[in-house]
Scaffold this motif. Structure first.
Motif, short mmCIF file in Angstrom:
data_model
loop_
_atom_site.label_atom_id
_atom_site.label_comp_id
_atom_site.label_asym_id
_atom_site.label_seq_id
_atom_site.Cartn_x
_atom_site.Cartn_y
_atom_site.Cartn_z
N GLY A 133 0.49 1.05 17.74
CA GLY A 133 1.53 0.04 17.50
C GLY A 133 2.45 0.46 16.64
N GLU A 134 3.40 -0.46 16.27
CA GLU A 134 4.75 -0.09 15.46
C GLU A 134 4.09 0.56 14.06
OE1 GLU A 134 8.18 -0.28 15.57
OE2 GLU A 134 7.51 -0.04 17.72
N PRO A 135 4.82 1.69 13.63
CA PRO A 135 4.46 2.47 12.37
C PRO A 135 4.97 1.67 11.00
CG PRO A 135 6.43 3.31 12.89
CD PRO A 135 5.94 2.49 14.19
N GLU A 136 3.95 1.78 10.26
CA GLU A 136 4.30 1.23 8.70
C GLU A 136 4.47 2.23 7.96
OE1 GLU A 136 0.55 -1.92 9.28
OE2 GLU A 136 0.47 -0.52 7.58
N VAL A 137 5.28 1.73 7.01
CA VAL A 137 5.83 2.72 5.81
C VAL A 137 4.95 2.44 4.65
CG1 VAL A 137 8.00 3.53 4.13
CG2 VAL A 137 8.09 2.48 6.70
N SER A 138 4.88 3.76 3.98
CA SER A 138 3.83 3.67 2.72
C SER A 138 4.42 5.01 1.70
CB SER A 138 2.38 4.01 3.19
OG SER A 138 1.62 3.85 2.21
N PHE A 139 4.39 4.46 0.61
CA PHE A 139 4.92 5.48 -0.25
C PHE A 139 3.63 5.77 -1.13
CE2 PHE A 139 6.79 6.55 -4.22
CZ PHE A 139 7.73 7.77 -3.80
N ALA A 140 3.28 7.13 -1.27
CA ALA A 140 2.10 7.42 -1.97
C ALA A 140 2.39 8.71 -3.02
CB ALA A 140 0.77 7.62 -1.23
N GLY A 141 1.68 8.68 -4.02
CA GLY A 141 1.77 9.63 -5.01
C GLY A 141 0.62 9.82 -6.11
N ILE A 142 0.96 10.70 -7.03
CA ILE A 142 -0.20 10.75 -7.95
C ILE A 142 -0.09 9.28 -8.99
CG2 ILE A 142 -0.97 11.84 -9.98
CD1 ILE A 142 -1.40 13.38 -7.48
N GLY A 143 -1.31 8.65 -8.84
CA GLY A 143 -1.42 7.36 -9.63
C GLY A 143 -0.33 6.21 -8.98
N MET A 144 0.04 6.30 -7.87
CA MET A 144 0.78 5.24 -7.31
C MET A 144 0.73 5.17 -5.68
SD MET A 144 4.74 6.71 -7.90
CE MET A 144 4.93 8.32 -6.94
N ASN A 145 0.85 3.88 -5.35
CA ASN A 145 0.61 3.72 -3.97
C ASN A 145 1.20 2.23 -3.52
OD1 ASN A 145 -0.58 3.38 -1.34
ND2 ASN A 145 -2.38 4.06 -2.00
#
Lengths: 182, 395, 541
Positions: free
Chosen positions: C426-438
């Motif tokens: 399906g359509e892509p989803e945007v996700s922001f991930a890093g150290i200690g953060m999502n």
């Protein structure tokens, strides 16, 4: 012994010693002032190098390949904000000056290709960008702050050097300088 | 291991008492009316000094064995070693000139230095990587020997000044001479205060803002000057009289400032008592006792000490220091405050020698320079380590 | 003025204060050394004619005379001394915390005093032009002072004769008269025993010892000059290189400033701390300190030499030169260069692993992938059929206003903008991930990326040095020490004996250590009948 002769000898001796000492002091002052002078200065031959080009499959380009054209050599990185600011100007002027025999060559100092490719896509950069992953060319040219830009004429001589970002007008002025006569 | 450390510190105590008793015997020699100083008191004095020196050597080597590195790597160890070398320098000068009066002044100074040293943490401390070099021992020990010999020049200079300065009227000379004596009293005051409050186990905790963070600041002396913006946490502890000024930076600045105030005040009290008892300047009271000594000879001892000490100091504090710095930090000279002050000391003594040799500064002028040189050495030892911390702040 | 002929027949250069041969004070020149009638003679430089004080004509002479003055030299020392001390009031620019802006740092930290300190340029005092000028002027003064004094002094000591003018003897500090017959031979043999060189002329005796110590000052000045010249050579790039390189574990970097000739690989960086349990002897100190104390910093490195001579940037062919354990105090040396252990950064991220889940259900893993932070891929295909595309990568993430950016190229705080393509395509989803953060920017994501693990590696900082000036410095230092010891630990002692009508006159002079001279005289006159001379300068008590 002749007194005047002796005096003359003494004067010559003193003048010589003082001249040597003054020479050394001047050398020290010049050395002190030019401590952070660049390795590659205006008027020098731009040293050749060879790096992998972005957007290709590992193809290598060297500075020599551009002999006969004026070259604007721009050292930049994606994480450098002023570099980012001058990118659109470079792209804007590039097609016009390419026609006039001037190439823009970016030397990128990032470590990962992905970041740079995304950046190139973002700004639709069409000029040549090379990957100086280990900073060898940066060391060769003695670059410390970026952006730093060298303007090289068609014979491979450095005509001008700019440390810091360029405005559109300034950029155009400099590009005109290295436009080969034809 | 632990036993060796105990033996070592007992040896240090023993040597301290040897020096103390020796001082009294040298004091006894001064009563002899005749200048001939081969008296019994003198012989006993120098014997005790040598015995003390050997005992202190015992301290040094047992501690070396226990810590497995030469004990010159923290402020306690270095300062103690400096005191020991001062005694050695005195012994050497004694056998050249046979002057008891030098011992009468040099030994108390050495005692003060050793006592001052023991106010710092005395446990054996580990070496950080940059200190792991043979050049450390070579540099530090040679520098200490050089400084100790130069200190003898101060001792002789001080004797000269007490002997020579006109005490019938007050002048700049008499003022500064009293100031030097007062400084010595302040050092004594510092030692007495630290020991007293240490024995009482006095503690006062403050919470104070340092670099935008609230930290705990511990005082081991009642706070005359509290930390800037600090709040007293310990119940029953004395409220500070005032706060240390805000431009004093760092967690320990206010505490050190407070210690300084205590030292200066207690020095003032001690000096005041002595002055009241004597009813004249301290130097004026000492002067008659020194009249029998030949000032020319004292002046020569002072100069001789500089001429022996200067090359040693250059070698230890400048040249060996450069070699070590080249090995440890890959530059032989880095304009670190400690290095700069070593250079200043060196320039100062070069200045001394030039004035003496080609501009004929003898006697009083030369003696004042010797006092100034020692002040610079002490500044480098105390202030630069404690106040202007640099790369050398561990030593 | 012209040459001066003394009554003894010796011809002295103009400006001479005491006759080179017999020591008689020369009429009209006594003011030069401040000699007064009937007082003791000033013996510095033997009363020789220091050229500086005799001529003052052209500009060259004036400059020369200026620097020839010891007074000027002493002032230069004092100014340098005071200036040096000013530079230690606040830290120098090179010692302020890295990244601090000196323009604001001094004012923020030390208030008005700090601001003034900065504006006067004391924050960079020791490399400032005027400070260097001071040192250079000291150098000039050293050269000229030495030239002006060593030549006439040498002349005067060479020309001196045993037979001296009677006023010369009388006006020495040590002087005595004996009115009796004396045993000259015993005196001479005593002098020999004390290692004096004895010369005789018409019954006049000159005994001399340790003359070479007079050259000490000039030798040490030569040492200093060589040292300063060595320091000057540092400005030549071929003589002196000072550079620095950061190398991540497992990576190979070109050694900077070697023209691409040498490469160095960091195989492992080791940081060891003292263990209070193991190092019993340090236990107390370690416990009191509460922070770990380092015992070792070490880089296990491989040094390579490049064998092909292609242009810079071309793929190098490397030959192993050596394997080194670079430790503080033990640099690696090769081809004139040295690498020093000088800094480090621990635990920089090298890779990150993520797992994909459905939002709210962490039990089922829809695939796992690992991003190599040195070469992240554009796209990761997961087992479940899902795809993760890296849209943006920030090696050292920070928020610039509301824009995520990277501070540098080093993965110190890595963060990603991911496009997650679901398994069903399906359509892509945007996700922001890093150290200690999502972060789920829309709050409507069906899928979630979790950080499943990461690897780190250390970075070592090596200083690159080439220093061909060290031998100069070493030789300069050595000569200085020789000169200082020569001048300080020996002294030039002279004893003169002059026969008179009814006995002898004896006089003595030394450049330092009068006590020693007096003892020598005491020993020499034993059993000779000569009376012990007096010290005429004894300070009156």
């Amino acid at each position: 012994m002749d007194k005047t002769k002796k005096k003359r000898r003494r004067l010559i001796f003193r003048t010589l010693v003082l001249a040597v000492l003054v020479g050394l002091v001047v050398f020290a002052i010049i050395g002190n002032l030019s401590q952070d002078d660049a390795v590659v200065a205006v008027g020098d031959k731009a040293p050749n190098f060879e790096l992998v080009q972005f957007g290709t499959n590992g193809e290598r380009k060297s500075l020599k390949d551009f002999r006969g054209k004026g070259v604007m050599l721009n050292f930049w990185a994606t994480y450098c904000k002023p570099c980012e600011e001058e990118m659109p100007y470079m792209q804007e002027l590039y097609p016009e000056y390419k026609e006039k025999g001037v190439e823009i060559v970016g030397v990128n100092l990032d470590s990962t290709k992905l970041v740079v490719n995304r950046f190139i896509d973002k700004y639709n950069l069409t000029f040549t960008n090379l990957h100086d992953k280990n900073g060898q060319v940066m060391d060769l040219y003695g670059i410390s702050p970026i952006p730093s830009t060298f303007f090289i004429d068609e014979n491979g001589n450095v005509v001008d050097k700019v440390i810091g970002p360029l405005t559109l007008e300034k950029l155009e002025e400099h590009l005109k300088e290295i436009q080969p006569e034809a | 291991m632990g036993d060796l450390v105990t033996i070592s510190s007992n040896l240090l105590y023993a040597s301290f008492f040897f020096y103390l008793i020796a001082t009294f015997f040298f004091g006894g020699t001064i009563r002899n009316e005749k200048t001939g100083n081969r008296g019994k008191a003198s012989t006993i004095g120098i014997s005790l000094t040598i015995a003390g020196f050997i005992t202190q050597l015992g301290y040094f080597f047992t501690r070396w064995v226990a810590s497995q590195h030469a004990p010159v790597s923290n402020l306690f160890e270095f300062t103690t070693f400096f005191g020991m070398m001062l005694v050695m320098a005195f012994i050497i000068i004694y056998f050249i000139y046979r002057l008891d009066v030098i011992g009468l002044f040099a030994l108390p100074i050495a005692l003060l230095i050793i006592a001052y040293a023991s106010m710092f943490p005395r446990e054996i401390s580990p070496l950080v990587p940059s200190l792991k070099s043979h050049w450390l021992y070579i540099h530090v020990t040679t520098a200490a020997v050089g400084e100790a010999i130069l200190a003898i020049s101060f001792v002789a200079g001080l004797i000269f000044l007490i002997r020579q300065i006109d005490q019938t009227k007050s002048s700049k000379h008499t003022f500064w001479l009293e100031f030097v004596i007062y400084s010595i009293f302040s050092t004594l005051g510092f030692i007495i205060m630290t020991t007293t409050f240490g024995a009482m186990d006095y503690q006062a905790q403050f919470q104070a803002p340092v670099e935008e963070q609230i930290v705990n600041v511990e005082y081991e002396m009642p706070a005359i000057a509290g930390p800037n913006g600090g709040e007293l946490q310990t119940e029953g502890a004395m409220q500070p009289v005032f706060e240390a000024p805000g431009w004093m930076r760092g967690q320990d600045a206010a505490r050190k400032f407070n210690t300084l105030i205590w030292s200066l005040l207690s020095g003032l009290v001690l000096y005041g008592i002595v002055r009241l008892l004597l009813r004249k300047r301290v130097a004026a009271a000492l002067q008659p006792k020194l009249k029998k000594f030949n000032p020319d000879l004292i002046d020569e001892v002072s100069y001789r000490a500089v001429s022996i000490g200067f090359p040693v100091f250059t070698l230890g504090a400048i040249i060996f220091a450069m070699i070590w710095a080249q090995e440890a930090w890959n530059r032989f000279w880095g304009w670190d405050p400690k290095e700069v002050w070593a250079l200043i000391t060196w320039l100062f003594y070069a200045f001394f020698l030039h004035l003496r040799l080609s501009r004929g500064w003898h006697g009083t002028k030369s003696a004042w320079l010797a006092v100034g040189g020692f002040a610079i050495i002490m500044f480098n030892l105390i202030a630069v380590n404690l106040v202007i911390a640099g790369l050398h702040s561990y030593a | 003025m012209k040459k001066i002929k003394c009554e003894c027949g010796h011809v002295n250069p103009e400006g001479t204060v005491l006759c080179e041969a017999c020591g008689k004070p020369i009429e009209g020149n006594q003011h030069i050394d401040g000699n007064k009638k009937d007082s003791l003679l000033n013996m510095r430089y033997e009363g020789s004619a220091r050229r500086s004080q005799t001529y003052n004509r052209s500009i060259v002479d004036k400059v020369w005379n200026f620097f020839s003055s010891v007074k000027v030299g002493v002032w230069l020392i004092i100014i340098t001394l005071v200036a040096s001390s000013l530079g230690t009031i606040f830290p120098q620019e090179m010692y302020i915390p890295p990244g601090a802006n000196p323009v604001t740092f001094y004012e923020d930290q030390y208030g008005l005093a700090g601001k003034i300190y900065y504006q006067l340029g004391f924050h960079n005092l020791y490399s400032s032009l005027w400070f260097m000028m001071m040192i250079a002027l000291i150098g000039v003064s050293l050269v000229i002072c030495s030239i002006d004094r060593v030549v006439p002094l040498h002349r005067a000591l060479k020309k001196q004769k045993p037979k001296r003018h009677h006023t010369f003897l009388k006006r020495q500090r040590i002087f005595g008269e004996t009115k009796a017959n004396v045993d000259m031979d015993a005196f001479k043999s005593n002098l020999h025993k004390n290692r004096y060189k004895v010369r005789e002329q018409e019954g006049h005796i000159l005994a001399e010892k340790g003359r070479f110590s007079r050259w000490g000052p000039y030798v040490n000045h030569i040492g200093l000059i060589i040292f300063l010249l060595g320091a000057l050579l540092r400005f030549l790039p071929s003589m002196y290189i000072d550079d620095f390189v950061w190398i991540r574990e497992g990576e190979t970097e070109v050694v900077p400033s070697t023209g691409g000739k040498y490469y160095v690989k960091n195989e492992d960086f080791i940081l060891e701390n003292y263990d209070p349990q193991e190092d019993k002897r340090f236990q107390e100190a370690l416990m009191n300190q509460n922070v770990p104390v380092a015992s070792n910093y070490q880089t296990n490195a491989v040094i390579y030499e490049r064998t092909n001579n292609d242009v810079v940037g071309a793929e190098p062919e490397l030959k192993v030169l050596s394997r080194e354990k670079i430790v503080v105090n033990e640099p690696a040396k090769f081809g004139g260069f040295a690498l020093y252990q000088s800094s480090f950064q621990l635990d920089e991220f090298s890779s990150m692993s993520f797992t994909l889940h459905e939002t709210g259900d962490e039990s089922a893993v829809l695939g796992k992938f690992t991003v190599d932070l040195t070469a992240p891929k554009m796209e990761y295909k997961l087992d479940s059929g899902a795809r993760v595309v890296i849209d943006e990568y920030f090696p050292e993430y920070y928020m610039d206003g509301n824009q995520p950016r990277s501070k540098s190229k080093f993965p110190k705080n890595p963060a990603f903008v991911f496009y997650v393509y679901p398994p069903d395509g399906g359509e892509p989803e945007v996700s922001f991930a890093g150290i200690g953060m999502n972060i789920d920017p829309t709050n409507e994501n069906d899928y979630k990326l979790n950080l499943a693990g990461f690897d780190t590696r250390d970075v070592t900082g090596l200083a690159v040095k080439k220093d061909y000036t060290l031998p100069f410095m070493g030789v300069g230092g050595l000569i200085f020490m020789i000169g200082v010891i020569q001048g300080m630990y020996w002294n030039h002692r002279r004893i003169w004996l002059q026969p008179t009508e009814d006995g002898v006159w004896i006089a003595g002079h030394t450049n330092k250590n009068w006590y020693g001279l007096k003892r020598d005289i005491e020993k020499s006159i034993q059993d000779t009948g000569i009376e012990m001379p007096e010290d005429q300068q004894q300070l009156k008590g």
